[in-house]
Design a protein around this motif. Structure first.
Motif, PDB file in Angstrom:
ATOM      1  N   LEU A 121       0.432  -1.177   0.235  1.00 40.96           N
ATOM      2  CA  LEU A 121      -0.263  -0.267   0.002  1.00 40.96           C
ATOM      3  C   LEU A 121       0.814   1.519   0.243  1.00 40.96           C
ATOM      4  O   LEU A 121       0.360   2.667  -0.880  1.00 40.96           O
ATOM      5  CB  LEU A 121      -0.769   0.567   1.305  1.00 40.96           C
ATOM      6  N   THR A 161      -6.717  -0.771   1.075  1.00 43.19           N
ATOM      7  CA  THR A 161      -7.223  -0.724   0.294  1.00 43.19           C
ATOM      8  C   THR A 161      -9.047   0.024   0.652  1.00 43.19           C
ATOM      9  O   THR A 161      -8.475   2.005   0.193  1.00 43.19           O
ATOM     10  CB  THR A 161      -6.651  -0.373  -1.222  1.00 43.19           C
ATOM     11  N   VAL A 200       1.069   3.823  -3.241  1.00 41.74           N
ATOM     12  CA  VAL A 200       0.045   4.974  -3.177  1.00 41.74           C
ATOM     13  C   VAL A 200      -0.414   5.628  -2.665  1.00 41.74           C
ATOM     14  O   VAL A 200      -1.064   6.125  -2.539  1.00 41.74           O
ATOM     15  CB  VAL A 200      -1.537   4.069  -3.993  1.00 41.74           C
ATOM     16  N   VAL A 201       0.528   5.823  -1.233  1.00 42.54           N
ATOM     17  CA  VAL A 201       0.148   6.284  -0.192  1.00 42.54           C
ATOM     18  C   VAL A 201       0.341   7.818  -0.072  1.00 42.54           C
ATOM     19  O   VAL A 201       1.529   8.021  -1.015  1.00 42.54           O
ATOM     20  CB  VAL A 201       0.503   5.414   1.152  1.00 42.54           C
ATOM     21  N   PRO A 202      -0.261   8.614  -0.132  1.00 36.81           N
ATOM     22  CA  PRO A 202       0.120  10.334  -0.623  1.00 36.81           C
ATOM     23  C   PRO A 202       1.487  10.770   0.506  1.00 36.81           C
ATOM     24  O   PRO A 202       1.174  10.163   1.438  1.00 36.81           O
ATOM     25  CB  PRO A 202      -0.928  11.347   0.101  1.00 36.81           C
ATOM     26  N   LEU A 250      -8.734   2.573   3.314  1.00 35.33           N
ATOM     27  CA  LEU A 250      -8.081   3.875   3.095  1.00 35.33           C
ATOM     28  C   LEU A 250      -9.178   4.974   2.458  1.00 35.33           C
ATOM     29  O   LEU A 250      -8.894   5.977   2.911  1.00 35.33           O
ATOM     30  CB  LEU A 250      -6.842   4.144   3.338  1.00 35.33           C
ATOM     31  N   THR A 290      -1.526  -2.225  -8.424  1.00 35.57           N
ATOM     32  CA  THR A 290      -2.570  -1.895  -8.865  1.00 35.57           C
ATOM     33  C   THR A 290      -2.691  -2.667 -10.516  1.00 35.57           C
ATOM     34  O   THR A 290      -2.483  -3.527 -10.930  1.00 35.57           O
ATOM     35  CB  THR A 290      -1.905  -0.372  -9.494  1.00 35.57           C
ATOM     36  N   ILE A 323      -5.186   8.129  -2.108  1.00 34.10           N
ATOM     37  CA  ILE A 323      -4.786   7.672  -2.601  1.00 34.10           C
ATOM     38  C   ILE A 323      -4.551   7.679  -3.690  1.00 34.10           C
ATOM     39  O   ILE A 323      -5.147   7.904  -4.776  1.00 34.10           O
ATOM     40  CB  ILE A 323      -4.898   5.478  -1.755  1.00 34.10           C
ATOM     41  N   LYS A 324      -2.696   6.998  -4.460  1.00 34.48           N
ATOM     42  CA  LYS A 324      -2.775   6.935  -5.955  1.00 34.48           C
ATOM     43  C   LYS A 324      -3.838   6.579  -7.248  1.00 34.48           C
ATOM     44  O   LYS A 324      -4.039   6.730  -7.931  1.00 34.48           O
ATOM     45  CB  LYS A 324      -1.297   7.403  -6.206  1.00 34.48           C
ATOM     46  N   VAL A 356      -8.778   9.195   2.494  1.00 31.69           N
ATOM     47  CA  VAL A 356      -6.820   9.097   2.205  1.00 31.69           C
ATOM     48  C   VAL A 356      -6.858   9.350   0.904  1.00 31.69           C
ATOM     49  O   VAL A 356      -7.612   8.270  -0.312  1.00 31.69           O
ATOM     50  CB  VAL A 356      -6.508   8.452   2.793  1.00 31.69           C
TER      51      VAL A 356
END
Length: 711
Positions: free
Chosen positions: A409, A445, A412-414, A448, A496, A455-456, A453
């Motif tokens: 994860l 995922t 993809v977390v900012p 979040l 992803t 995430i990307k 959040v």
């Protein structure tokens, strides 16, 4: 006699040395790579341990603070007894490729200890410890079908790097630790930033070429000074008893392995075991454990044959079919984000909590302190597999599975600059029948996104299995627990739509080929995309607003010169604001940026007001209602706001001439003043006369406006 073997790898000398230290161990080596030095020892007991049916292998890895010239920060100023997460995960990295290479039935207590003696901050000791452990076993008398070796592969600017430095890893979109024998790869662990499967495959086999060289060095060292291996014969199977069990109970065993529901399958297996012992009675008296072991062996062979010959899995799925999936979000009313992810009989509840940077995890390590703003914790309670056992904190497995999901994860977390919260994700495994770590990735995922959040991208994970029989192989998608236990491979892949973010592979055979890995990665990609499509049916993008119960973040800018005023002596001022505002959290950066984390909007507004009062600066031309603090012959000192005082000179007291300041003002009086100047030393000049004139001017303007005749 001291012996060395070395080679150049990744631009540095890799040195194995034996015979200098730890000579009473069964085998010992010092591994040096750059300035990182690891001592690895292997010791096996002299007597077999009776009454167990597993390999009693204990692997310990310890990073000593002296290795980096540091003194531990613990109360006792020594390394604490419980290993850190880094030490636990590295011990697992060492254990996993070695364990399958011990002979079947080896029941001698065996311990491997890897001790980091010197550490170069740019060279991680983990891959050195893998190769060192293999070398120590290979040189010893302990039976071991090695050697194995470990390398790390990174990719910087599209180019692969063998054993990258710590700095290179930070710049890399790939960080894989690979272990293998000269024949094949046997263990993979690592993370990536949405890297395509083809690139990962190339990295794996580049690593294998380097592994072959490291294996050859160990062979060279053993040829010079290796000990004779102890005589050990693997226990012989009683083929007659095995055949009798098969003849009598084949139908019962088939009924067990074709029962799709795990709990029911376990119940039938237990009933069969009781039936076998009861029916054979005196014939197997004293051999009960052997009988049950043979029964498990027959079950394994039947399950594998069912897959290889009948092309049928335990639960009737196709080889590339994912179990039924259901997803829910927002289950828990007061948490910041929550999700329930169910895949077949594996179910996880994942919860997200948002906090301030004060909630970051501070990790003390020999190389210095590390701060984590994103963490994932994985809990595997006994009820999830219908067992009873005391809760004793996270196991090595819990820590390893949690870190794998965290890596998946993290891609993809900012960044904290984009989303300045500390994020904690907790996965509670509620049911388990295979791949709860990959279910954690999926549930993580969803939770979040439920928490808002940004995430990307969405990440999903799946575990791949393998059955290899008669030179044929069968890759299985989304394996059950029994398919993992009775199969040849557990290959977890997360990512992803664009590519892989984490992977982990363990095998129970000597190695896997490029063809097997390629097919497994292809199937995993298709399964991952299918799972993502199911997840998107429930939530397809992060919520636009955070939970009402998440801390509210507000930022304000103050002058760096005012930071001292905000903090106050001994932190008195800022602690007072925190206490007065419902336990808000306030963080102050050297630039003057102030972050306020508050439980609600009212608390945030109150904190902002108090901070503004403490840190505001006088502005030339602005009116203030102040309080007289001191009278002198030449004027009056007035506090225009807390901590800021200016002087009204006697000439600025009134419109006419003032004989004595005390004729106009006394200490404690409230007075309206105007700031007319601030000199280079920051001294504030005030005027009561100018304030009175401006007040009169405003009154006239207001009166004129009121008297305008509108016709």
């Amino acid at each position: 006699m001291i012996k060395k073997a070395e080679l150049e790898i990744g631009g540095r000398n890799f040195v194995l040395e034996t015979g200098r230290v730890a000579r009473q161990a069964s085998g010992s080596v010092i591994v040096r790579y750059g300035d990182t030095v690891v001592l690895v020892t292997a010791v096996s007991s002299k007597e077999i341990r009776e009454g167990i049916d597993f390999l009693p292998l204990l692997v310990e890895y310890q990073e000593m603070y002296y290795a980096a010239g540091r003194i531990p920060g613990s109360y006792f100023r020594r390394e604490i007894g419980r290993p850190s997460e880094k030490e636990t995960v590295t011990a697992r990295l060492i254990d996993r490729p070695l364990r399958p290479l011990f002979p079947k039935g080896y029941r001698y207590d065996t311990q491997i200890i890897a001790t980091v003696l010197s550490v170069d901050p740019e060279i991680d000791p983990d891959v050195l410890a893998i190769t060192g452990a293999s070398a120590a076993l290979h040189l010893s008398h302990i039976p071991f079908a090695g050697p194995v070796a470990g390398v790390r592969i990174g990719r910087v600017n599209g180019e692969f790097v063998v054993n990258p430095t710590t700095s290179e890893v930070r710049a890399s979109d790939l960080n894989l630790v690979i272990a293998g024998t000269k024949e094949a790869i046997c263990m993979v662990e690592g993370s990536a930033r949405e890297v395509p499967e083809e690139v990962v495959l190339e990295a794996l086999f580049l690593a294998h070429e380097e592994i072959k060289r490291l294996v050859a060095v160990q062979e060279e060292l053993r040829a010079e000074c290796g000990q004779p291996k102890m005589a050990f014969e693997e226990p012989q199977t009683d083929e007659a008893l095995k055949k009798r069990l098969l003849d009598l109970f084949e139908a019962d065993l088939r009924e067990v392995i074709t029962t799709p529901v795990k709990v029911e399958r376990g119940r039938r297996r237990q009933e069969l075991e009781l039936k076998v012992l009861e029916q054979l009675g005196e014939e197997v008296s004293g051999r009960e454990k052997e009988v049950l072991s043979l029964l498990k062996e027959i079950e394994k062979e039947m399950m594998r044959a069912m897959i290889a010959r009948e092309k049928r899995r335990i639960d009737g799925r196709a080889f590339d079919e994912v179990r039924p999936i259901s997803c829910e979000v927002g289950l828990l009313p007061r948490t910041h984000g929550s999700a329930l992810f169910t895949r077949g009989e594996t179910q996880v509840l994942v919860i997200v909590t948002l906090g301030s940077t004060q909630d970051e995890q501070r990790i003390e390590a020999p190389g210095g302190e590390v701060f984590k703003h994103f963490m994932l914790h994985y809990n595997f309670p006994p009820y999830c597999v219908g067992e009873v056992r005391p809760l004793r904190g996270p196991s090595r497995r819990d820590i390893g599975h949690g870190l794998l999901a965290e890596r998946a994860l993290l891609a993809v977390v900012p960044d904290q600059e984009e989303f300045p919260y500390t994020i904690r994700v907790v996965s509670e495994v509620l049911e388990s029948n295979g791949s709860s770590s990959m279910a954690t990735v999926c549930g993580g995922t969803l939770s979040l996104m439920d928490a808002g959040v940004p995430i990307k991208d969405m990440v999903a994970g799946v575990a791949m299995g393998l059955i290899k029989e008669d030179n044929q192989f069968y890759t299985l998608t989304d394996i059950l627990g029994d398919e993992d236990h009775l199969g040849d491979m557990d290959f977890k892949v997360a990512g992803t739509d664009k590519g892989i973010t984490a992977l982990q592979m363990d095998i129970k055979i000597t190695g896997v080929t490029r063809e097997i890995l390629s097919q497994a990665l292809d199937q995993a990609r298709e399964a991952r995309r299918f799972i993502l499509s199911k997840m998107r049916e429930v939530i397809s993008k992060p919520r636009e607003a955070l939970s009402a119960y998440a801390p509210r973040l507000t930022t304000i800018q103050i002058s760096p010169n005012k930071i001292r005023d905000l903090i106050g002596p001994g932190g008195k001022t800022i602690k007072g604001i925190i206490a007065a505002c419902e336990d808000v959290k306030i963080e102050v950066e050297d630039s003057g940026l102030v972050r306020i984390f508050a439980p609600n909007t009212e608390a945030a507004e109150k904190a902002i007001k108090m901070i503004r009062e403490v840190t505001q600066e006088a502005e030339v031309g602005k009116l203030y209602l102040g309080r007289v603090t001191r009278i002198t012959d030449f004027g009056a000192f007035v506090e225009i706001f807390p901590g800021t005082t200016g002087l009204i000179h006697i000439s600025q007291m009134d419109k006419g001439r003032v004989r004595s300041v005390s004729d106009i003002l006394k200490e404690g009086d409230e007075v309206l003043v105007k700031v007319i100047d601030i000199d280079r030393q920051g001294r504030i000049k005030l005027s009561r006369r100018a304030a009175l004139e401006e007040s009169m001017r405003r009154l006239r303007e207001e009166k004129d406006e009121d008297s305008v005749d509108i016709t």
